[in-house]
Structure formats: C-alpha cells, structure tokens
Design a protein around this motif. Structure first.
Motif, mmCIF file in Angstrom:
data_model
loop_
_atom_site.group_PDB
_atom_site.id
_atom_site.type_symbol
_atom_site.label_atom_id
_atom_site.label_comp_id
_atom_site.label_asym_id
_atom_site.label_seq_id
_atom_site.Cartn_x
_atom_site.Cartn_y
_atom_site.Cartn_z
ATOM 1 N N UNK A 174 4.988 46.404 11.353
ATOM 2 C CA UNK A 174 6.076 45.414 11.335
ATOM 3 C C UNK A 174 5.886 44.308 12.374
ATOM 4 N N UNK A 175 4.806 44.372 13.141
ATOM 5 C CA UNK A 175 4.475 43.358 14.152
ATOM 6 C C UNK A 175 5.451 43.338 15.334
ATOM 7 N N UNK A 176 6.135 44.455 15.581
ATOM 8 C CA UNK A 176 7.018 44.532 16.753
ATOM 9 C C UNK A 176 6.163 44.471 18.014
ATOM 10 N N UNK A 177 6.627 43.746 18.987
ATOM 11 C CA UNK A 177 5.905 43.588 20.245
ATOM 12 C C UNK A 177 5.982 44.856 21.087
ATOM 13 N N UNK A 216 10.539 49.251 16.392
ATOM 14 C CA UNK A 216 10.093 48.839 15.065
ATOM 15 C C UNK A 216 11.309 48.403 14.249
ATOM 16 N N UNK A 217 11.054 47.539 13.273
ATOM 17 C CA UNK A 217 12.123 47.034 12.408
ATOM 18 C C UNK A 217 11.707 47.161 10.953
ATOM 19 N N UNK A 218 12.707 47.250 10.085
ATOM 20 C CA UNK A 218 12.440 47.181 8.655
ATOM 21 C C UNK A 218 12.235 45.725 8.289
ATOM 22 N N UNK A 219 11.145 45.428 7.630
ATOM 23 C CA UNK A 219 10.844 44.040 7.298
ATOM 24 C C UNK A 219 11.830 43.453 6.300
ATOM 25 N N UNK A 220 12.387 44.271 5.442
ATOM 26 C CA UNK A 220 13.283 43.756 4.412
ATOM 27 C C UNK A 220 14.668 43.436 4.953
ATOM 28 N N UNK A 226 14.624 50.510 13.926
ATOM 29 C CA UNK A 226 14.359 51.908 13.610
ATOM 30 C C UNK A 226 14.387 52.761 14.879
ATOM 31 N N UNK A 227 14.941 53.954 14.799
ATOM 32 C CA UNK A 227 14.985 54.812 15.981
ATOM 33 C C UNK A 227 13.608 55.363 16.358
ATOM 34 N N UNK A 228 12.726 55.515 15.398
ATOM 35 C CA UNK A 228 11.372 56.023 15.637
ATOM 36 C C UNK A 228 10.350 54.969 15.216
#
Length: 103
Positions: free
Chosen positions: A34-37, A42-46, A51-53
């Motif tokens: 997801x390209x989280x730094x 992490x994030x859901x792209x949609x 996200x917790x994990x």
C-alpha cells in the motif's frame, strides 16, 4: 422492522492512539503493497481505512531486512528461494526468527 442507524465514526485522535500503542515491528519498513511510509500503519487502497496489522508483504520485507533465513540460509536483505527459484514471501521460519530478535 426499522433500520438501525449506524454508530458514530471513531475520532481520528482515538484511532491514532490505538494504532500507536500496538505497533508491529514491521512498521519500521515501507509497505510494498500500500506504499505506507515507515512508522505509519498500512491502509486499504480502496477505502483509505487504517489497518491494525501490516500487510503480509510488509511483514515479509521486514523479516528479509531483519533476519537470516534458517531454512534457505540466505543473509539479510537477500530474498528467500526454493531450490534457486526466488519466493514472493520469506519462509515462515525467517519471520519467526525476525520476531524473536525484535522481542
């Protein structure tokens, strides 16, 4: 039958507090999915939901940078392989090794 109103959304300040107290060590690296730094969840792209994990690819990237693989005997930063064929993810034993060194 009546429709139930949805509950109030969680405030961002509370959401940030929840995610900051339970951080996974894989957040030390950027997420290839997801390209989280580094340091960010992490994030859901949609939907953009946090996200917790971390994504499995992020855990795999973190384990690759952190631990030597006891199964295929590769050094840190080297991808795991199966009889010369590179794997998409690291071996489970490498992830376990990385978790033990982080603890």
């Amino acid at each position: 039958m009546t429709a139930r109103k949805p509950g109030a959304p969680m405030p961002n300040t509370l959401r940030a507090l929840i995610h900051s107290t339970a951080t996974h060590p894989a957040r030390q690296v950027a997420c290839p999915h997801c390209r989280a730094l580094p340091g960010k969840p992490c994030v859901l792209r949609t939907t953009g939901r946090l996200l917790p994990e971390p994504h499995p690819k992020r855990v795999s990237a973190w384990a690759q940078q952190t631990a030597v693989c006891p199964e295929c005997q590769v050094e840190r930063t080297t991808p795991c392989h199966d009889h010369g064929r590179p794997l998409r993810y690291v071996h489970d034993r490498r992830t376990t090794e990385a978790k033990e060194t982080a603890a």
